[in-house]
Structures are given as C-alpha cells and as structure tokens.
Design an enzyme around this catalytic site. Structure first.
Site: not given
Ligand code: NAD
Length: 235
Positions: A99, A114, A122, A141, A208, A225
């Site tokens: 993001d 990721h 491209c 491209c 959490p 966080a």
């Molecule tokens: P996940 O969705 O598997 O796990 C998220 C974790 O965050 C959980 O353990 C949850 O308990 C914790 N969590 C929830 N709210 C929180 C907070 N406010 N503060 C701290 N922790 C909190 O996420 P992951 O392990 O990153 O794996 C998901 C995959 O999906 C990744 O590979 C990622 O690339 C992708 N993804 C990216 C985004 C993004 O870019 N924002 C969003 C969703 C998923």
C-alpha cells in the site's frame, strides 16, 4: 507493560510489517471478515492467469484498490516509524504490504517483499513508478507497447528473489527485530521470522492477537501498531 526502548543501543534494527500495520489507517484487508477475498475471487483478479485472460478487468480492480488506499492516511505508528528511521540510519523497514503507507509517512527506504500498488511492470522493460493517482498513467509500456501489470506478488507468483535476499541479509544482521501486524501464515515471508531468531536478535512482536509465530518472540506487545510503535520506541 514494556518499558520504552532507545534504539541508540542497536546498530542494526529491522521492523517487519504486515497488513495489521495499516489496519488503523482503514486499508482494506485481504482475508477474513470484510476482507477483499470475501467479496472478490482472487482467481479472477489477482493472479497472472486472470491478467492473461482479461487484463482490463484485473487492472480496473487494482485501480479500485488504489483509490481505496489513497483515501486512507498513514497513522501515528507509520509516522513514528518513519521518524525513527530518519534518526537511526541502521533501521530498515521490510514490509509485506503493497500500500505504500510507510513511504507516504516519510520512510525513505522500504523493502517491499510483495511489490507495490504504486508500480507497474513490463515483462521486457521492468518496473516503472506510477504514483499518486488511482487511475494508471499508462496501461501499456512506452518502450514496447506491451501490457503493464501491477508490480505486485499475486497468488502463484514467486516473490522477487533479489528483494527477498536483501530482506534476509538485513534480518541476519539485525540485533533487534520487531514484527508489527503480521499473522505469520504467508510464506515465504513468514520464514524470515525464524531467520531473525536464529541470528540471535532481540525479538519483539506487536500484535493485539497471538499468532502462529508468537512463540519465537521473547517479548510480545498486545497492542495495536498505532499505539505500540510510538509508545515503545524512543526517537
Ligand atoms: P494478515 O492479514 O495475515 O494478518 C494481519 C495481522 O495483523 C493479524 O495477526 C492481526 O492480529 C494483526 N493486526 C490486526 N490489527 C492490527 C493492529 N491495529 N495493529 C497491529 N496488528 C494488527 O497479514 P499479513 O501477515 O501481512 O499477510 C497478509 C498478506 O496479504 C501479506 O502477504 C500482504 O502482502 C497482503 N496484504 C497487504 C495489505 C496492504 O498492503 N495493506 C493488506 C492486506 C493484505
């Protein structure tokens, strides 16, 4: 409650972030209730086969994602982490998120395991930045006219080997490893946590909830966080 930590005691620090890092910004999650994959089938929107079958459908979906992310703002945890990095040159941010929220908060270097919603790629000429707007600057491209795809690790894609190797090296060198908002179930990224543990780093988990990998962390902060990052780490 964990006492504040001064990073000046460490020369190499890694923050390893996941989707939970952006949860308080309101960035939509992928899995679970309210997650993108409950609404959309990833097979139709987030894999190379889907792109090959109907590129514009996949690109429209990613433009929608970009719009949703642009409407969100970095929170106090992102801002504090960027300020910590500015104050401590040995601090690296490795993220699973696509993001760009760390960069929007001012972080200078972020290892994106990721990829990024804010780059297009491209097959022949590599990635180009495409920042700041929901709608793509170009879908083709400029050099060869080939279709650009989001520079994101989709389902069934391999992670970028050079980026992964860089992350692994930073983690092997880290004296302090802080995981924020990751469930530890998405591999190979989750395999980086045991790398830090084997290297003897001080291990802190901010989440959490308990995770698959909680047992590897000597210290666990059960806060979000946005609360824990500013509270625990002194600039
Ligand atoms: P996940 O969705 O598997 O796990 C998220 C974790 O965050 C959980 O353990 C949850 O308990 C914790 N969590 C929830 N709210 C929180 C907070 N406010 N503060 C701290 N922790 C909190 O996420 P992951 O392990 O990153 O794996 C998901 C995959 O999906 C990744 O590979 C990622 O690339 C992708 N993804 C990216 C985004 C993004 O870019 N924002 C969003 C969703 C998923």
């Amino acid at each position: 409650m964990m006492k504040p930590i001064s990073l000046s005691a460490y020369s190499r620090v890694v923050f390893f972030t996941g989707a939970g890092m952006s949860a308080e910004s309101g960035v939509p999650t992928y899995r679970g209730r309210g997650g993108i994959w409950a609404e959309y089938r990833w097979e139709e929107y987030a894999c190379q086969d889907a792109f090959d079958a109907d590129p514009n459908k996949v690109l429209d979906f990613h433009e929608q994602r970009r719009g949703r992310v642009l409407a969100c703002q970095p929170h106090a945890g992102h801002m504090h982490l960027a300020a910590l990095q500015a104050a401590h040159p040995g601090l690296s941010i490795i993220t699973q998120n696509t993001d760009g929220m760390h960069q929007r908060a001012g972080a200078r270097e972020v290892v994106e395991l990721h990829g990024s919603l804010w780059r297009m790629r491209c097959a022949r000429h590599g990635a180009v930045e495409d920042l700041g707007a929901a709608v793509y600057e170009n879908r083709d491209c400029g050099l060869c006219g080939g279709l650009l795809r989001p520079d994101i690790t989709w389902f069934a894609d391999a992670v970028n080997a050079a980026v992964f190797a860089r992350a692994q090296q930073l983690i092997e060198e880290a004296e302090l490893f802080v995981a924020v908002g990751t469930s530890g179930i998405v591999y190979p990224a989750a395999g980086l946590v045991p790398v830090a543990a084997r290297s003897g780093a001080r291990m802190i988990e901010i989440n959490p909830d308990e995770t698959e990998l909680s047992g590897m962390f000597g210290e666990r902060v059960r806060e979000t966080a946005g609360v824990a990052v500013p509270r625990v780490f002194e600039i």
